[in-house]
Design a protein around this motif. Structure first.
Motif, PDB file in Angstrom:
ATOM      1  N   THR A  86      -5.193 -79.732 -97.740  1.00 55.13           N
ATOM      2  CA  THR A  86      -4.018 -79.467 -96.918  1.00 55.13           C
ATOM      3  C   THR A  86      -4.227 -78.184 -96.125  1.00 55.13           C
ATOM      4  O   THR A  86      -5.072 -77.345 -96.459  1.00 55.13           O
ATOM      5  N   VAL A  87      -3.400 -78.042 -95.073  1.00 55.11           N
ATOM      6  CA  VAL A  87      -3.431 -76.831 -94.261  1.00 55.11           C
ATOM      7  C   VAL A  87      -2.056 -76.678 -93.613  1.00 55.11           C
ATOM      8  O   VAL A  87      -1.441 -77.671 -93.217  1.00 55.11           O
ATOM      9  N   LEU A 146      -0.165 -80.203 -93.100  1.00 59.58           N
ATOM     10  CA  LEU A 146      -1.014 -81.293 -92.610  1.00 59.58           C
ATOM     11  C   LEU A 146      -2.091 -81.601 -93.644  1.00 59.58           C
ATOM     12  O   LEU A 146      -2.538 -80.693 -94.345  1.00 59.58           O
ATOM     13  N   PRO A 147      -2.534 -82.866 -93.731  1.00 57.93           N
ATOM     14  CA  PRO A 147      -2.008 -84.056 -93.063  1.00 57.93           C
ATOM     15  C   PRO A 147      -0.676 -84.470 -93.679  1.00 57.93           C
ATOM     16  O   PRO A 147      -0.196 -83.808 -94.619  1.00 57.93           O
ATOM     17  N   PRO A 203      -8.402 -79.516 -93.402  1.00 57.92           N
ATOM     18  CA  PRO A 203      -7.977 -80.434 -92.350  1.00 57.92           C
ATOM     19  C   PRO A 203      -7.788 -79.715 -91.015  1.00 57.92           C
ATOM     20  O   PRO A 203      -7.559 -78.497 -90.965  1.00 57.92           O
ATOM     21  N   TYR A 204      -7.860 -80.482 -89.935  1.00 54.16           N
ATOM     22  CA  TYR A 204      -7.554 -79.913 -88.625  1.00 54.16           C
ATOM     23  C   TYR A 204      -6.124 -79.373 -88.634  1.00 54.16           C
ATOM     24  O   TYR A 204      -5.191 -80.066 -89.060  1.00 54.16           O
ATOM     25  N   ALA A 208      -5.529 -72.411 -89.714  1.00 59.73           N
ATOM     26  CA  ALA A 208      -6.783 -72.855 -90.326  1.00 59.73           C
ATOM     27  C   ALA A 208      -7.115 -71.997 -91.536  1.00 59.73           C
ATOM     28  O   ALA A 208      -7.004 -70.766 -91.499  1.00 59.73           O
ATOM     29  N   GLY A 209      -7.478 -72.658 -92.618  1.00 62.33           N
ATOM     30  CA  GLY A 209      -7.817 -71.951 -93.843  1.00 62.33           C
ATOM     31  C   GLY A 209      -6.630 -71.462 -94.644  1.00 62.33           C
ATOM     32  O   GLY A 209      -6.808 -70.805 -95.667  1.00 62.33           O
ATOM     33  N   GLY A 210      -5.425 -71.831 -94.226  1.00 63.41           N
ATOM     34  CA  GLY A 210      -4.231 -71.306 -94.871  1.00 63.41           C
ATOM     35  C   GLY A 210      -4.041 -71.741 -96.313  1.00 63.41           C
ATOM     36  O   GLY A 210      -3.320 -71.081 -97.065  1.00 63.41           O
ATOM     37  N   HIS A 211      -4.695 -72.831 -96.722  1.00 58.48           N
ATOM     38  CA  HIS A 211      -4.599 -73.278 -98.114  1.00 58.48           C
ATOM     39  C   HIS A 211      -5.945 -73.229 -98.826  1.00 58.48           C
ATOM     40  O   HIS A 211      -6.131 -73.879 -99.848  1.00 58.48           O
TER      41      HIS A 211
END
Length: 213
Positions: A119-120, A31-32, A58-59, A125-128
């Motif tokens: 990006t995520v 995402l996004p 991102p959310y 959350a926080g993965g990237h």
């Protein structure tokens, strides 16, 4: 896909090919959507940017992120909790809030809604956060250090990029993040929206319409 007005940043030559390949090879939903990754930079050229608002990433909920920090698609309900707190502060500060969570109308007025990771992975959350996006954030801020601008830095992560904004005539607002974990530790009551507008007006500039899309 590279935003034309920012294409001269070294990041797009030295870092983006590696990050693009990592995204292409990541089996998780990202995402996004790919065509929205650089939406914030496409929405605000350096010349247009008057206010910098830094988010984190991102959310991670599918359907929420569309490339601008804190913003969501207009049909998203309920609002993400951080955005809901931003709207509470808007009401306390200015007496109103936008009708939806779509903040693209802020970008059209020169508010750069930039996440420090663009990006995520969905649901992570926080993965990237360590993918290398911070290099782009630093270079964007370096490019925007050329003339006075307002910067809204919510939380320690965003405030870590403050050293890239060295001019004494910037307006730099640092408070707690609007997330439910920290909003009551200095975000609520900070009145960032009216403070930015007061600063813009004092410079002879047009204030931001924060509330009416």
């Amino acid at each position: 896909m590279i935003p034309p007005a920012w294409s001269s940043l070294p990041f797009f030559t030295t870092d983006w090919p590696r990050i693009a390949a990592a995204l292409e090879n990541d089996p998780r939903p990202i995402l996004p959507p790919r065509d929205r990754i650089f939406a914030a930079l496409n929405a605000c050229t350096p010349a247009q940017t008057r206010v910098i608002l830094l988010g984190q990433d991102p959310y991670p909920t599918p359907g929420h992120a569309h490339g601008l920090a804190f913003s969501v698609e207009p049909e998203v309900r309920p609002l993400p909790r951080s955005l809901n707190n931003i709207f509470k502060e808007l009401i306390d500060d200015l007496g109103a809030a936008p009708r939806t969570g779509d903040l693209r109308f802020w970008a059209r007025q020169g508010v750069l809604l930039l996440n420090t990771a663009l990006t995520v992975p969905a649901g992570q959350a926080g993965g990237h956060a360590k993918l290398g996006w911070s290099t782009l954030t630093a270079q964007v801020l370096d490019a925007l250090n050329d003339r006075p601008r307002a910067a809204i830095l919510w939380g320690n992560h965003a405030q870590g990029f403050a050293p890239h904004l060295t001019r004494p005539d910037h307006l730099i607002l640092k408070t707690a993040h609007p997330s439910p974990l920290s909003a009551r530790k200095g975000f609520f009551g900070s009145r960032p929206f009216s403070r930015v507008n007061d600063w813009l007006i004092a410079k002879g500039d047009t204030p931001i319409d924060w509330t009416n899309a």
